[in-house]
Design a protein around this motif. Structure first.
Motif, mmCIF file in Angstrom:
data_model
loop_
_atom_site.group_PDB
_atom_site.id
_atom_site.type_symbol
_atom_site.label_atom_id
_atom_site.label_comp_id
_atom_site.label_asym_id
_atom_site.label_seq_id
_atom_site.Cartn_x
_atom_site.Cartn_y
_atom_site.Cartn_z
ATOM 1 N N MET A 1 0.842 -1.190 0.000
ATOM 2 C CA MET A 1 0.000 0.000 0.000
ATOM 3 C C MET A 1 0.875 1.236 0.000
ATOM 4 N N THR A 2 0.515 2.215 -0.802
ATOM 5 C CA THR A 2 1.227 3.488 -0.846
ATOM 6 C C THR A 2 0.445 4.527 -0.069
ATOM 7 N N LEU A 3 1.058 5.066 0.967
ATOM 8 C CA LEU A 3 0.391 6.082 1.760
ATOM 9 C C LEU A 3 0.538 7.443 1.099
ATOM 10 N N SER A 4 -0.433 8.293 1.327
ATOM 11 C CA SER A 4 -0.368 9.644 0.786
ATOM 12 C C SER A 4 0.817 10.393 1.384
ATOM 13 N N GLN A 5 1.575 11.042 0.528
ATOM 14 C CA GLN A 5 2.697 11.850 0.992
ATOM 15 C C GLN A 5 2.403 13.343 0.848
ATOM 16 N N SER A 6 1.213 13.654 0.323
ATOM 17 C CA SER A 6 0.914 15.043 0.000
ATOM 18 C C SER A 6 0.244 15.808 1.140
ATOM 19 N N VAL A 7 -0.265 15.095 2.125
ATOM 20 C CA VAL A 7 -0.988 15.743 3.215
ATOM 21 C C VAL A 7 -0.209 15.575 4.521
ATOM 22 N N ALA A 8 0.120 16.684 5.140
ATOM 23 C CA ALA A 8 0.885 16.639 6.383
ATOM 24 C C ALA A 8 -0.019 16.327 7.565
ATOM 25 N N VAL A 9 0.486 15.524 8.486
ATOM 26 C CA VAL A 9 -0.211 15.226 9.740
ATOM 27 C C VAL A 9 0.516 15.949 10.857
ATOM 28 N N THR A 10 -0.216 16.718 11.633
ATOM 29 C CA THR A 10 0.399 17.471 12.726
ATOM 30 C C THR A 10 -0.166 17.023 14.069
ATOM 31 N N THR A 11 0.647 17.143 15.105
ATOM 32 C CA THR A 11 0.271 16.722 16.456
ATOM 33 C C THR A 11 0.091 17.938 17.351
ATOM 34 N N HIS A 12 -0.944 17.903 18.190
ATOM 35 C CA HIS A 12 -1.278 19.038 19.044
ATOM 36 C C HIS A 12 -1.657 18.557 20.442
ATOM 37 N N THR A 13 -1.721 19.501 21.364
ATOM 38 C CA THR A 13 -2.192 19.231 22.717
ATOM 39 C C THR A 13 -3.373 20.151 23.010
ATOM 40 N N TRP A 14 -4.435 19.555 23.471
ATOM 41 C CA TRP A 14 -5.659 20.278 23.840
ATOM 42 C C TRP A 14 -5.856 20.113 25.341
ATOM 43 N N THR A 15 -6.129 21.199 26.036
ATOM 44 C CA THR A 15 -6.371 21.133 27.474
ATOM 45 C C THR A 15 -7.861 20.946 27.723
ATOM 46 N N TRP A 16 -8.187 19.800 28.296
ATOM 47 C CA TRP A 16 -9.578 19.445 28.572
ATOM 48 C C TRP A 16 -9.727 19.113 30.049
ATOM 49 N N GLN A 17 -10.664 19.766 30.713
ATOM 50 C CA GLN A 17 -10.859 19.570 32.155
ATOM 51 C C GLN A 17 -9.543 19.778 32.917
ATOM 52 N N GLY A 18 -8.705 20.680 32.401
ATOM 53 C CA GLY A 18 -7.419 20.964 33.026
ATOM 54 C C GLY A 18 -6.341 19.928 32.743
ATOM 55 N N LEU A 19 -6.609 18.996 31.833
ATOM 56 C CA LEU A 19 -5.684 17.899 31.557
ATOM 57 C C LEU A 19 -5.230 17.940 30.101
ATOM 58 N N PRO A 20 -3.955 17.618 29.830
ATOM 59 C CA PRO A 20 -3.466 17.626 28.453
ATOM 60 C C PRO A 20 -3.943 16.407 27.666
ATOM 61 N N ARG B 1 -3.711 14.666 23.824
ATOM 62 C CA ARG B 1 -3.007 14.677 22.549
ATOM 63 C C ARG B 1 -3.971 14.330 21.411
ATOM 64 N N TYR B 2 -3.812 15.050 20.292
ATOM 65 C CA TYR B 2 -4.562 14.693 19.098
ATOM 66 C C TYR B 2 -3.733 15.006 17.864
ATOM 67 N N GLN B 3 -4.092 14.365 16.766
ATOM 68 C CA GLN B 3 -3.443 14.597 15.486
ATOM 69 C C GLN B 3 -4.493 15.038 14.477
ATOM 70 N N THR B 4 -4.058 15.817 13.502
ATOM 71 C CA THR B 4 -5.004 16.307 12.511
ATOM 72 C C THR B 4 -4.340 16.442 11.160
ATOM 73 N N ALA B 5 -5.147 16.344 10.115
ATOM 74 C CA ALA B 5 -4.668 16.495 8.744
ATOM 75 C C ALA B 5 -5.846 16.911 7.874
#
Length: 297
Positions: free
Chosen positions: A1-20, A22-26
């Motif tokens: 399988m060839t994965l897409s190389q054209s779309v970047a995936v970025t990682t972020h931290t969201w503070t929820w209920q005072g707690l970190p 982690r999520y990723q988005t593209a």
């Protein structure tokens, strides 16, 4: 399988209920999707799906509280590790990060989380996709239907692991590459998908403080909702995908979900096990893109 190389995936931290958290988005356009992992996994389990789905949609993969690289506070301080907690986490993520209704896509226990979120706030769920939904065979209501020789050992194991010293020792023995690989080889229909990369990415969060406590809290969680409790309350369309080689969640039991009126289709995935999105992403990605597209045109 060839994965897409054209779309970047970025990682972020969201503070929820005072707690970190982690999520990723593209992706920058199209209807949003939230990918929700199963027990013992995290957002990296969707690494083969994120960049491909992002070619047509905005895609988010979240680490549920207690899993992956999200916070792992002691159970009940301030939140308990329940589907109500995780469902609310997904609802708040939709509100605070995405800002609009989304398609909720889960694997294993992630399916129950997606259903719970759709019940808690129907306006935020455009559709739910269940991929090899957890049948929750350790649930007390499930066990009542089992013969005693299958019910009794599970109940005893849960009680024994509730002792902290024993539970911590048990976790230390299974949180090893050899054991994780053995479990994955049992769960996956496509054995070639069980790579060292997969083992390492699933094992890495096990070294995080609190990981053992979260694992043991869920092992002892015999209450909460079953899919059949939530499905009648869901107001959006539902699609069910099921690998027919799943040794943990038998497809014959899963087929019962096709009888609920909100379930539009039940698709059997030949030769695949418990995690089709990782075993055959080229199959699952196309199904997801096609279904979501039909719901948004």
């Amino acid at each position: 399988m060839t994965l897409s190389q054209s779309v970047a995936v970025t990682t972020h931290t969201w503070t929820w209920q005072g707690l970190p958290i982690r999520y990723q988005t593209a992706g920058t356009s199209g209807a949003p999707m939230i990918l929700i992992h199963g027990f013992g996994a995290h957002s990296d389990h969707w690494r083969k799906n994120l960049p491909v789905l992002a070619e047509t949609n905005r895609v988010y993969a979240i680490d549920l509280l207690g899993f992956g690289f999200s916070a792992k506070p002691p159970a009940g301080q301030p939140l308990s590790y329940t589907f109500e907690t995780w469902g609310q986490q997904v609802v708040d993520f939709c509100k605070e990060i995405i800002g609009e209704p989304a398609f909720l896509i889960g694997n294993s226990i992630g399916c129950i989380v997606a259903l719970q979120a759709a019940v808690l706030n129907p306006a935020l769920a455009r559709g739910v996709v269940m991929i090899n939904c957890s049948l929750r065979l350790l649930h007390e209501r499930r066990r009542e239907l089992l013969p005693w020789y299958r019910n009794y050992p599970s109940a005893i194991l849960q009680k024994v692991l509730a002792y902290q010293t024993i539970g911590q020792f048990f976790f230390s023995r299974i949180a090893k590459a050899k054991t994780v690989k053995k479990v994955l080889l049992q769960a996956y229909g496509r054995k070639e998908a069980v790579t060292d990369e997969l083992v390492n990415l699933l094992l890495k969060p096990a070294a995080e403080p609190g990981a053992a406590d979260v694992f043991l809290a869920f092992i002892g969680y015999s209450q909460g909702p079953l899919a059949e409790d939530l499905l009648p309350q869901v107001q959006c369309p539902v699609l069910v995908l099921w690998g027919d080689r799943d040794p943990w969640e038998p497809i014959d039991m899963g087929r019962e979900y096709a009888n609920y009126p909100m379930v539009e289709d039940f698709i059997s995935l030949e030769g695949l096990g418990h995690c089709p999105q990782d075993e055959a992403p080229e199959v699952v990605n196309l199904i997801l893109q096609d279904w979501v597209h039909k719901k948004t045109v």
